[in-house]
Design an enzyme around this catalytic site. Structure first.
Site, PDB file in Angstrom:
ATOM      1  CD  GLU A 120      -2.899   1.189   2.349  1.00  0.00           C
ATOM      2  OE1 GLU A 120      -2.762   0.361   3.263  1.00  0.00           O
ATOM      3  OE2 GLU A 120      -3.752   2.071   2.351  1.00  0.00           O
ATOM      4  N   GLY A 260       3.606   2.192  11.024  1.00  0.00           N
ATOM      5  CA  GLY A 260       3.296   1.393  12.204  1.00  0.00           C
ATOM      6  C   GLY A 260       3.033  -0.069  11.877  1.00  0.00           C
ATOM      7  CD  GLU A 263      -4.703  -1.930   5.901  1.00  0.00           C
ATOM      8  OE1 GLU A 263      -3.710  -1.507   6.534  1.00  0.00           O
ATOM      9  OE2 GLU A 263      -5.377  -1.211   5.134  1.00  0.00           O
ATOM     10  CD  GLU A 297      -2.682  -1.947  10.900  1.00  0.00           C
ATOM     11  OE1 GLU A 297      -3.240  -2.085   9.798  1.00  0.00           O
ATOM     12  OE2 GLU A 297      -2.219  -0.843  11.279  1.00  0.00           O
ATOM     13  CG  HIS A 300      -7.510  -1.597   8.189  1.00  0.00           C
ATOM     14  ND1 HIS A 300      -8.322  -0.631   7.631  1.00  0.00           N
ATOM     15  CD2 HIS A 300      -6.382  -0.948   8.563  1.00  0.00           C
ATOM     16  CE1 HIS A 300      -7.691   0.544   7.675  1.00  0.00           C
ATOM     17  NE2 HIS A 300      -6.525   0.384   8.243  1.00  0.00           N
TER      18      HIS A 300
HETATM   19  N1  B3K Z   1      -2.899   1.036   5.720  1.00  0.00           N
HETATM   20  C1  B3K Z   1      -1.582   1.147   6.309  1.00  0.00           C
HETATM   21  C2  B3K Z   1      -0.843   2.373   5.931  1.00  0.00           C
HETATM   22  C3  B3K Z   1      -0.176   2.313   4.612  1.00  0.00           C
HETATM   23  C4  B3K Z   1       0.708   3.519   4.400  1.00  0.00           C
HETATM   24  C5  B3K Z   1       1.256   3.578   3.034  1.00  0.00           C
HETATM   25  N2  B3K Z   1       2.226   4.627   2.882  1.00  0.00           N
HETATM   26  C6  B3K Z   1      -1.635   1.035   7.795  1.00  0.00           C
HETATM   27  C7  B3K Z   1      -2.899   1.419   8.434  1.00  0.00           C
HETATM   28  O1  B3K Z   1      -3.396   2.512   8.319  1.00  0.00           O
HETATM   29  O2  B3K Z   1      -3.464   0.601   9.093  1.00  0.00           O
HETATM   30 ZN    ZN Z   2      -5.342   1.953   8.861  1.00  0.00          ZN
END
Ligand code: B3K
Ligand code: ZN
Length: 874
Positions: A120, A260, A263, A297, A300
């Site tokens: 992502e 951090g 997901e 996560e 998600h």
């Molecule tokens: N969806 C990912 C973040 C992705 C960041 C890309 N630069 C983590 C989160 O928000 O849960």
């Molecule tokens: Zn997220």
């Protein structure tokens, strides 16, 4: 470089129904073979344009026939165009990549002995040629072949189908994910780990295998992550009726990660900082963050994976909603008030600043050059505030009805924010058309209140932002009440529910006579992401502190009092600067007797009221420099820093007895992560910091060293270190040596040490930073180290970063020039404080501007930095 626009969205010409992808892993040269079934979606389209970046193309077969370059396909820098005038085809693409040379940590990378992916937003195109957009959903089968037996785990999404040793000694593992998903949720991890195993039985009776993979020797630090996961699974069933949908849930902790956590379906990848914990090395805050990020996560899986985004402009569809869900979870698991205060601090400290700067954007952006630049506090945290307002306006039951309808309609689809709001409207028979402006309008609304004889007058102002000149009135729920002179609290909105909705530019609320000299309590619980302007007197603020029923309102009153006093000191420093009167440096002179008394009254109130420990702790915290900065135009940062410091010292003196008593009352128990103990330690941290400051003003020391030696946990140790850092630099140096001796081997813990060094107020900070960059635990390639050292300096070392000669700015920009070539995503985060340039007084502004202009001319500047710099320097 052309930005993409939300309005330009078009459905994909083709879909990819299945992906059968194999990897022959090798650090320098991984071979990828990607077999796809494609279907034409828009008739008449005869070119399939696949995204691809930094790939070495090997071959393409179309329906089993070797394709020819320039006849069947053309290759270009950003992908592969295939001539395809059929409705269905099987494509087989071979390419190679070099994971060891991938320092961007996006795509497939190899570092410290393990392979890991991050896809992502648009990282899958760095693995193979693909339609790398979230509205292309495919079923994946993944084969991993590896010739290194020491890599004990070869992981990907879904269920494991096969794990065999090949005749040539290589190992082959095959995975299949039964759920269709966008490419950004693909993951592959291969490495040597220790594994913690557990299980969870869902409300639907599914037995789920839970696995947490950590670096070897760290198994004893994985338990908190595992129990957090189980709590999150249970909570989502109880609160939203959402159960897990695979037989296996894996979490892998890695040391090199850009953010951090991620997901990926069935295989979350985590920054080890948000997995590993034991009392000795993790703080209460770490425990809290691990629980909330594990939950985020996990949540998600429904809000993001089962229902995903149609395009990246819709990112808040999954992020704002999932942050709101993790916030509610944390509120249920710990202290709701403590959580709310943390959330509000993030908004006031970071989101308001972003919205007041060159990167201001709505929670659903309209224009994006580099998508990674839009994983912002606006999309995430303001996005969550917008969801929270819906939750308030529709009530929890109404919100749940909306969620149920959203999943009933859109499970398995890639949808938009409009689809989400539509479900909320339809399930509640509500009209949210004006409310929807929160999705499209950027900037922080300001709500002004005035008490006019027999009415309260509310006015909203929505100032233009660089991205939007014209603004409309928003639909703003304002939690509001009035305190009468005796301190009794009354609702005043027409329906007497406690929330007034301001939907026009201005509105009035008439007041009964007994409230005409009352004091308003405004925006309790931060019921909307707005700023409030009401000209309280200091006595009125104290009236709210004393009599408001809500602890949140009491805390907010204390913050208003501090900001007001700091503003007074700032203004009086300005007068002094102008008079060139350098004798006048006794901070008491900044305040008149009444102002000093207000602080005394605040402490007196704390002493006689019986407030919970965490509330007292929060009330004794002065707003951060960054939170205050947003309130100033033409800011002189060093003057604000002095004013902040002056009030801190005055508070330390005023609260001396109070803190001493509370410190004496502390009954220290062996460490346990449970709320009452967390609250107690939070209060300890605040009191010890103020206490040490008070003593140092009297020229007295404090025996921090022995307290430090006795502490059995990282929370207390860090509290003592921070106290020393602010007040007793000799003790600080001694403790830091001790800390390094004890934890020097532990990469995660050493980040705290780097951050403490980076934020120390000392004149030789830049040469310190040089030394620290040469430390054996530091690496410019590791985002955690960079954030801990250079990030902490730029964000939180006000004195060093804003040095009057511009040396702090230059230091950061020199560093960014190096970092951008290695890891543009991280560089683009670290630059944030410099983007506030236009809000500073001209001398500071031009110092920053010249550094940013220098950076802007750098060769091969990333898209990430280009986007931010071009907006800032525009
Ligand atoms: N969806 C990912 C973040 C992705 C960041 C890309 N630069 C983590 C989160 O928000 O849960
Ligand atoms: Zn997220």
């Amino acid at each position: 470089l052309v930005a993409k626009r939300r309005d330009d969205y078009r459905p994909s010409d083709f879909f990819i129904d299945t992906v059968d992808i194999s990897f022959i892993l090798s650090p320098e040269n991984t071979e990828v073979c990607n077999i796809m079934e494609v279907t034409r979606n828009i008739s008449g389209c005869d070119i399939l344009k696949l995204d691809g970046e930094q790939l070495n193309f090997v071959s393409l077969m179309i329906n089993g026939r070797l394709a020819k370059e320039n006849i069947d396909y053309t290759l270009h820098e950003n992908g592969l165009d295939i001539n395809l005038d059929v409705d269905h085809a099987t494509l087989e693409i071979k390419n190679t990549i070099s994971p060891i040379n991938n320092t961007s940590l996006e795509g497939l990378y190899y570092v410290s002995g393990a392979y890991c992916t991050q896809c992502e937003a648009e990282g899958f195109r760095k693995i193979t040629y693909f339609l790398d957009r979230p509205d292309v959903l495919s079923k994946y089968r993944v084969t991993i072949i590896c010739d290194r037996p020491e890599l004990t785990y070869l992981l990907s999404n879904g269920n494991k189908l096969e794990d065999t040793l090949l005749e040539d000694g290589r190992r082959k593992v095959v995975w299949e994910d039964p759920h269709r998903k966008p490419a950004y949720l693909f993951a592959l991890v291969a490495g040597h780990f220790d594994r913690l195993e557990d299980s969870f039985t869902t409300s639907e009776g599914r037995e789920v295998l839970l696995e947490v993979f950590v670096d070897s020797g760290r198994l004893h630090q994985a338990g908190h992550a595992m129990s957090s996961l189980k709590k999150a699974m249970k909570w989502d069933e109880d609160t939203f009726g959402l159960a897990y949908d695979l037989d296996r849930y894996m979490i892998v902790a890695v040391d090199f990660f850009n953010m951090g956590a991620m997901e990926n379906k069935g295989l979350n990848v985590f920054n080890s900082k948000f997995v590993l914990a034991e009392p000795k090395s993790a703080t209460d805050e770490d425990y809290f963050n691990i629980e909330s990020i594990i939950a985020h996560e996990y949540f998600h899986n429904w809000t993001g994976n089962r229902v995903t985004c149609r395009d990246w402009f819709q990112l808040s569809l999954k992020e704002g909603l999932t942050v709101f869900r993790d916030q509610r979870f944390s509120e249920d698991m710990s202290s709701a008030l403590g959580c709310r205060i943390k959330q509000v601090k993030v908004m006031r400290e970071h989101q308001f600043a972003e919205d007041a700067g060159p990167m201001s954007h709505p929670i659903r952006p309209d224009e994006v050059l580099e998508m990674n630049n839009f994983y912002t506090v606006t999309v995430y945290d303001k996005g969550a505030e917008v969801i929270r307002m819906l939750h308030t306006l529709l009530t929890p039951a109404g919100f749940r009805r909306g969620m149920d309808l959203y999943f009933a309609r859109h499970d398995g689809q890639a949808v938009t924010c409009d689809d989400f709001v539509q479900a909320m409207e339809d399930a509640n028979d509500a009209n949210l058309s004006q409310f929807k402006l929160w999705y499209s309008q950027s900037g922080t609304p300001e709500v002004k209140l005035a008490l006019e004889q027999n009415q309260l007058r509310l006015t909203q102002t929505n100032k233009p932002t660089p991205d939007q000149a014209v603004k409309q009135a928003l639909y703003i729920p304002i939690k509001l009440s009035m305190l009468d002179e005796k301190g009794l609290e009354h609702t005043v909105d027409e329906e007497h529910l406690g929330t007034f909705v301001l939907s026009q530019e201005a509105a009035t609320i008439s007041l009964p006579e007994r409230l005409q000299h009352g004091v308003p309590v405004i925006l309790t619980d931060f019921s909307a992401p707005v700023k409030i302007d009401y000209q309280y007197t200091l006595d009125e603020i104290l009236h709210v502190l004393r009599f408001a029923q809500s602890h949140y309102a009491k805390w907010d009153a204390s913050q208003m009092l501090y900001s007001r006093l700091i503003r007074l000191a700032y203004d009086s420093n300005e007068d002094n600067d102008n008079d060139n009167n350098s004798d006048n440096n006794n901070d008491n002179n900044k305040y008149n007797a009444g102002q000093i008394q207000s602080l005394t009254n605040l402490i007196e109130y704390l002493e006689q009221a019986t407030l919970p420990d965490d509330v007292v702790a929060q009330i004794l915290c002065i707003p951060s420099f960054e939170t205050l900065a947003i309130e100033y135009t033409q800011l002189n940062p060093s003057r604000l820093q002095s004013a902040h410091q002056e009030l801190t010292l005055l508070l330390a003196r005023t609260a001396k007895d109070c803190c001493e008593r509370r410190l004496k009352e502390q009954r220290v128990l062996p460490y346990r992560y449970e709320q009452s103990e967390v609250n107690r330690r939070t209060l300890f941290a605040v009191c010890i910091r103020l206490h040490v400051l008070a003593l140092s003003q009297e020229g007295k020391g404090n025996d921090l060293l022995s307290a430090y030696a006795q502490a059995d946990n990282m929370t207390d140790k860090l509290a003592l270190l921070k106290a020393a850092q602010q007040a007793d630099i000799n003790a600080f140096d001694a403790l830091m040596i001790d800390f390094e001796e004890e934890f020097g081997h532990d990469a995660v813990v050493m980040d705290k040490w780097f951050a403490l060094h980076a934020t120390a107020p000392r004149d030789d900070i830049l040469s310190r930073l040089d030394l620290l960059q040469a430390h054996s635990q530091y690496s410019v390639k590791n985002p955690n180290k960079v954030r801990a050292l250079i990030g902490s300096f730029a964000f939180y070392n006000t004195q060093g970063f804003h040095a009057a000669d511009g040396s702090g700015y230059k230091y950061v920009v020199d560093f960014l020039m190096k970092l951008d070539a290695i890891n543009p995503q991280v560089a683009s985060r670290i630059i944030t404080p410099l983007l506030q340039m236009n809000r500073y007084e001209s001398t500071y502004k031009s110092l920053i501007e010249s550094q940013l202009s220098r950076l802007f001319t750098q060769k091969n500047l990333s898209k990430d930095l280009f986007e931010k710099l071009s907006k800032t320097l525009a």
